[in-house]
Design an enzyme around this catalytic site. Sequence first.
Site, PDB file in Angstrom:
ATOM      1  N   ASP A  87      -5.933   9.555   2.382  1.00  0.00           N
ATOM      2  CA  ASP A  87      -6.992   9.432   1.378  1.00  0.00           C
ATOM      3  C   ASP A  87      -7.688   8.083   1.500  1.00  0.00           C
ATOM      4  O   ASP A  87      -7.172   7.154   2.139  1.00  0.00           O
ATOM      5  CB  ASP A  87      -6.433   9.641  -0.037  1.00  0.00           C
TER       6      ASP A  87
ATOM      7  N   GLU B 279      -2.198   7.851  -1.646  1.00  0.00           N
ATOM      8  CA  GLU B 279      -1.774   6.447  -1.669  1.00  0.00           C
ATOM      9  C   GLU B 279      -2.678   5.629  -2.556  1.00  0.00           C
ATOM     10  O   GLU B 279      -2.239   4.669  -3.194  1.00  0.00           O
ATOM     11  CB  GLU B 279      -1.766   5.875  -0.250  1.00  0.00           C
TER      12      GLU B 279
HETATM   13 ZN    ZN Z   1      -4.528   1.621   2.415  1.00  0.00          ZN
END
Ligand code: ZN
Length: 458
Positions: free
Chosen positions: A99, A163
């Site tokens: 992401d 993340e």
């Molecule tokens: Zn990163």
Amino acid sequence: MAEATAQGTVTDGSPVDETALDEVVRFTSELIAIDTTNRGGGDCRERPAAEYAAERLAEAGLEPVVLERTKGRSNVVARIAGSDPDAGAGALLVHGHLDVVPAEAAEWSVHPFSGEVRDGVVWGRGAIDMKNMDAMILAVARAWARAGVRPRRDIVIAFTADEEDSAKDGSGFLAGQHPELFEGCTEGISESGAFTFHAEGGRRLYPIAAGERGTAWLKLTAQGRAGHGSKVNRTNAVSRLAAAVSRIGEHDWPVRLTPTVRAALTELAALYGVEADLDASDFDVDALLDHLGRAAALVAPTVRNSSNPTMLSAGYKVNVVPGSATAFVDGRMLPGGEQEFHDTLDRLTGPDVDWEFYHREVPLQAPVDSATFAAMREAVELFDPAGTTVPYCMSGGTDAKQFSQLGIVGYGFSPLKLPEGFDYQALFHGVDERVPVEALHFGARVLDHFMRNTGPEA
Ligand SMILES: [Zn+2]
């Protein structure tokens, strides 16, 4: 054994061939073009990028598994069997998130999801954080498959979702629900380390992360007596909250040197020819940092805990005293600094304001005297002999925090050789995020060398 020729070409038996160099650039570009913007609160879809990565690994003869906790939020895990997996080093986890943070196209010179390669530079959101590293991992795994190369340790590759938000659909899910996929992993590498940091006088530093501060996002609540704004009110929730917020924001956190920061200061002081006795009773870290020029920025954020008030909320009308008021604080804790952080917040908030962790992530500390850290240094300095590696502690956090639940020691190692003028830290989550093709080539070579040569000590 590897050696560098006069031309600076390294002949280390590397399987990183022309195909691999082409692929690392193409994969970076194509991954950028798959929009995996994470707007938080579950608004993200990594699946197309995960399928892309899984296909590239499957083509190399690996058996990737794609896993989701939430529909569309895919993660990919694959294992490369080592030639000497029982010799004592344990498996190495190599992970990258899929992401990216949002990008406002109107602010950019090139569309942030074009993945355009222009004048030797790949442009787009994720070029630095961290589709570059994802592409390097893929290119190296495929180069090994073509050349029949096997690493010494087992290597587990993981591409994660989420993340950039809570990690609940990504590394948190993998570590919590699928620990079997990480069987035997003792150490891991991922983002935010081994990039070129340009210091004064043309000096190139490569900070390798061996620790992270912990996250302590706090919610403060003050209660008081609601009432008319014209009356005397000694239990005003807004005043109580404002006083606490002010104390927290202005607090001078004491200097605490963690092992990684001590090592960083010692090495930088030696490099800059500055006398420093870190154990002297009158040691002044700020005076030392003043002597380290730009490199001070690598250490200054991690010599203390920190606490920044960021949000305030109270009241609805100017002549009404509300019964409660809330604030949020972005706090960061050093490894080993959690108890002090807790006690200090109790004191700074005082009896009239309650505080709680709104979101909390552990700090991490990794050894800088390990064989793995030495192998990372060796790989970088082989391909940039004039560069100098230094340990550092990250001021923020990564997926390594989640994987630490499995006992995996995390390092920040995502090698890139950047030319002067490429400010890595400014490009991170920044406008016009981009990465030079040459930097990707360097990264693939260094990553391959490290991943092939890390393992049990001979
Ligand atoms: Zn990163």
